[in-house]
Design a protein around this motif. Sequence first.
Motif, PDB file in Angstrom:
ATOM      1  N   MET A 121       0.926  -1.236   0.211  1.00 32.11           N
ATOM      2  CA  MET A 121      -0.102   0.024  -0.070  1.00 32.11           C
ATOM      3  C   MET A 121       0.722   1.230   0.159  1.00 32.11           C
ATOM      4  O   MET A 121       1.812   1.342   0.759  1.00 32.11           O
ATOM      5  N   ALA A 122       0.658   2.097  -0.953  1.00 33.42           N
ATOM      6  CA  ALA A 122       1.519   3.318  -0.913  1.00 33.42           C
ATOM      7  C   ALA A 122       0.397   4.626  -0.419  1.00 33.42           C
ATOM      8  O   ALA A 122      -0.775   4.523  -0.388  1.00 33.42           O
ATOM      9  N   VAL A 154      -3.578  14.743  -6.478  1.00 32.03           N
ATOM     10  CA  VAL A 154      -2.321  14.125  -6.096  1.00 32.03           C
ATOM     11  C   VAL A 154      -1.165  14.529  -6.866  1.00 32.03           C
ATOM     12  O   VAL A 154      -0.896  13.810  -7.920  1.00 32.03           O
ATOM     13  N   GLY A 155      -0.208  15.135  -6.136  1.00 31.27           N
ATOM     14  CA  GLY A 155       1.068  15.665  -6.821  1.00 31.27           C
ATOM     15  C   GLY A 155       0.671  16.235  -8.163  1.00 31.27           C
ATOM     16  O   GLY A 155      -0.158  17.271  -8.276  1.00 31.27           O
ATOM     17  N   GLU A 156       1.087  15.945  -9.243  1.00 25.93           N
ATOM     18  CA  GLU A 156       0.695  16.359 -10.762  1.00 25.93           C
ATOM     19  C   GLU A 156      -0.396  15.889 -11.324  1.00 25.93           C
ATOM     20  O   GLU A 156      -0.816  16.033 -12.369  1.00 25.93           O
ATOM     21  N   SER A 157      -0.904  14.681 -10.685  1.00 22.13           N
ATOM     22  CA  SER A 157      -1.967  13.884 -11.326  1.00 22.13           C
ATOM     23  C   SER A 157      -3.358  13.916 -10.859  1.00 22.13           C
ATOM     24  O   SER A 157      -3.545  14.482  -9.620  1.00 22.13           O
ATOM     25  N   LEU A 158      -4.281  13.923 -11.654  1.00 20.04           N
ATOM     26  CA  LEU A 158      -5.785  14.207 -11.117  1.00 20.04           C
ATOM     27  C   LEU A 158      -6.480  12.847 -11.359  1.00 20.04           C
ATOM     28  O   LEU A 158      -6.169  12.240 -12.200  1.00 20.04           O
ATOM     29  N   PHE A 159      -7.404  12.495 -10.456  1.00 17.27           N
ATOM     30  CA  PHE A 159      -8.085  11.430 -10.163  1.00 17.27           C
ATOM     31  C   PHE A 159      -9.660  11.781  -9.910  1.00 17.27           C
ATOM     32  O   PHE A 159      -9.942  12.511  -9.214  1.00 17.27           O
ATOM     33  N   LEU A 160     -10.191  10.929 -10.660  1.00 18.69           N
ATOM     34  CA  LEU A 160     -11.939  11.228 -10.363  1.00 18.69           C
ATOM     35  C   LEU A 160     -12.027  10.526  -8.629  1.00 18.69           C
ATOM     36  O   LEU A 160     -11.212   9.500  -8.315  1.00 18.69           O
ATOM     37  N   ALA A 161     -12.823  11.037  -7.950  1.00 18.10           N
ATOM     38  CA  ALA A 161     -13.210  10.736  -6.917  1.00 18.10           C
ATOM     39  C   ALA A 161     -13.532   9.108  -6.856  1.00 18.10           C
ATOM     40  O   ALA A 161     -13.250   8.480  -5.693  1.00 18.10           O
ATOM     41  N   ASP A 162     -14.279   8.749  -7.634  1.00 23.00           N
ATOM     42  CA  ASP A 162     -14.802   7.315  -7.503  1.00 23.00           C
ATOM     43  C   ASP A 162     -13.332   6.418  -7.683  1.00 23.00           C
ATOM     44  O   ASP A 162     -13.369   5.240  -6.825  1.00 23.00           O
ATOM     45  N   GLN A 163     -12.651   6.659  -8.407  1.00 20.41           N
ATOM     46  CA  GLN A 163     -11.234   5.862  -8.256  1.00 20.41           C
ATOM     47  C   GLN A 163     -10.653   5.925  -6.991  1.00 20.41           C
ATOM     48  O   GLN A 163     -10.160   4.800  -6.600  1.00 20.41           O
ATOM     49  N   ILE A 164     -10.560   6.890  -6.363  1.00 24.01           N
ATOM     50  CA  ILE A 164      -9.941   7.226  -5.085  1.00 24.01           C
ATOM     51  C   ILE A 164     -10.481   6.275  -4.214  1.00 24.01           C
ATOM     52  O   ILE A 164     -10.146   5.695  -3.271  1.00 24.01           O
ATOM     53  N   VAL A 165     -12.082   6.482  -4.292  1.00 22.16           N
ATOM     54  CA  VAL A 165     -13.152   5.462  -3.320  1.00 22.16           C
ATOM     55  C   VAL A 165     -12.608   3.970  -3.493  1.00 22.16           C
ATOM     56  O   VAL A 165     -12.195   3.337  -2.540  1.00 22.16           O
ATOM     57  N   ASP A 166     -12.634   3.632  -4.834  1.00 28.38           N
ATOM     58  CA  ASP A 166     -11.994   2.227  -4.994  1.00 28.38           C
ATOM     59  C   ASP A 166     -10.906   1.758  -4.381  1.00 28.38           C
ATOM     60  O   ASP A 166     -10.850   0.844  -3.928  1.00 28.38           O
ATOM     61  N   TRP A 167      -9.849   2.739  -4.646  1.00 27.55           N
ATOM     62  CA  TRP A 167      -8.581   2.384  -3.922  1.00 27.55           C
ATOM     63  C   TRP A 167      -8.506   2.333  -2.427  1.00 27.55           C
ATOM     64  O   TRP A 167      -7.865   1.436  -1.994  1.00 27.55           O
ATOM     65  N   ILE A 168      -9.172   3.162  -1.877  1.00 23.46           N
ATOM     66  CA  ILE A 168      -9.419   3.267  -0.444  1.00 23.46           C
ATOM     67  C   ILE A 168     -10.267   1.948  -0.006  1.00 23.46           C
ATOM     68  O   ILE A 168      -9.679   1.300   0.937  1.00 23.46           O
ATOM     69  N   THR A 202      -5.942  -0.504  -1.567  1.00 24.08           N
ATOM     70  CA  THR A 202      -4.753  -0.584  -2.711  1.00 24.08           C
ATOM     71  C   THR A 202      -3.920   0.658  -2.027  1.00 24.08           C
ATOM     72  O   THR A 202      -2.408   0.534  -2.068  1.00 24.08           O
ATOM     73  N   HIS A 203      -4.222   1.747  -1.651  1.00 28.71           N
ATOM     74  CA  HIS A 203      -3.526   3.007  -1.367  1.00 28.71           C
ATOM     75  C   HIS A 203      -4.311   3.760  -0.101  1.00 28.71           C
ATOM     76  O   HIS A 203      -5.571   3.658   0.105  1.00 28.71           O
ATOM     77  N   ARG A 204      -3.540   4.638   0.547  1.00 29.51           N
ATOM     78  CA  ARG A 204      -3.978   5.278   1.615  1.00 29.51           C
ATOM     79  C   ARG A 204      -3.953   6.837   1.091  1.00 29.51           C
ATOM     80  O   ARG A 204      -2.803   7.160   0.343  1.00 29.51           O
ATOM     81  N   PHE A 205      -4.759   7.497   1.549  1.00 26.80           N
ATOM     82  CA  PHE A 205      -4.847   9.156   1.194  1.00 26.80           C
ATOM     83  C   PHE A 205      -4.712   9.838   2.495  1.00 26.80           C
ATOM     84  O   PHE A 205      -5.480   9.426   3.261  1.00 26.80           O
ATOM     85  N   TRP A 206      -4.029  11.055   2.112  1.00 30.47           N
ATOM     86  CA  TRP A 206      -4.449  11.912   3.505  1.00 30.47           C
ATOM     87  C   TRP A 206      -4.162  13.200   3.054  1.00 30.47           C
ATOM     88  O   TRP A 206      -3.927  13.668   1.957  1.00 30.47           O
ATOM     89  N   VAL A 207      -4.597  14.410   3.844  1.00 25.35           N
ATOM     90  CA  VAL A 207      -4.514  15.758   3.708  1.00 25.35           C
ATOM     91  C   VAL A 207      -3.807  16.409   4.868  1.00 25.35           C
ATOM     92  O   VAL A 207      -3.820  15.811   6.173  1.00 25.35           O
ATOM     93  N   TRP A 208      -3.422  17.620   4.535  1.00 28.39           N
ATOM     94  CA  TRP A 208      -2.846  18.296   5.894  1.00 28.39           C
ATOM     95  C   TRP A 208      -3.780  19.306   6.173  1.00 28.39           C
ATOM     96  O   TRP A 208      -4.340  20.222   5.179  1.00 28.39           O
ATOM     97  N   PHE A 209      -3.959  19.504   7.409  1.00 29.87           N
ATOM     98  CA  PHE A 209      -4.946  20.256   8.073  1.00 29.87           C
ATOM     99  C   PHE A 209      -4.646  20.789   9.213  1.00 29.87           C
ATOM    100  O   PHE A 209      -4.344  19.866  10.005  1.00 29.87           O
TER     101      PHE A 209
END
Length: 89
Positions: free
Chosen positions: A1-2, A26-40, A44-51
């Motif tokens: 998992m990245a 994410v970086g210089e790449s754009l992804f549809l939210a549905d793709q991110i949901v599928d990965w989560i 497959t991958h972990r996503f995070w934000v700074w807040f």
Amino acid sequence: MADYEIIAVREGTGNGRTHHIAAVKVGESLFLADQIVDWINAGTHRFWVWFQNEQIDVIAREQGSSRRYYLTIKSGAFPPVALLSLPRF
């Protein structure tokens, strides 16, 4: 998992009361939210934000009536709109 930092969001059309994130950057790449949901959901991958100088996990949650998944942050001391505080693209 990245692990990946979401740095910007693109809002889709909403009904005026809710916000809908249609895509993320994410970086210089754009992804549809549905793709991110599928990965989560697949682990497959972990996503995070700074807040407020903290790293917060982004999760996929199922909306009650529509049963559609959407992106939000992991529960805790931060408001769910933390994801919407990111820059727009």
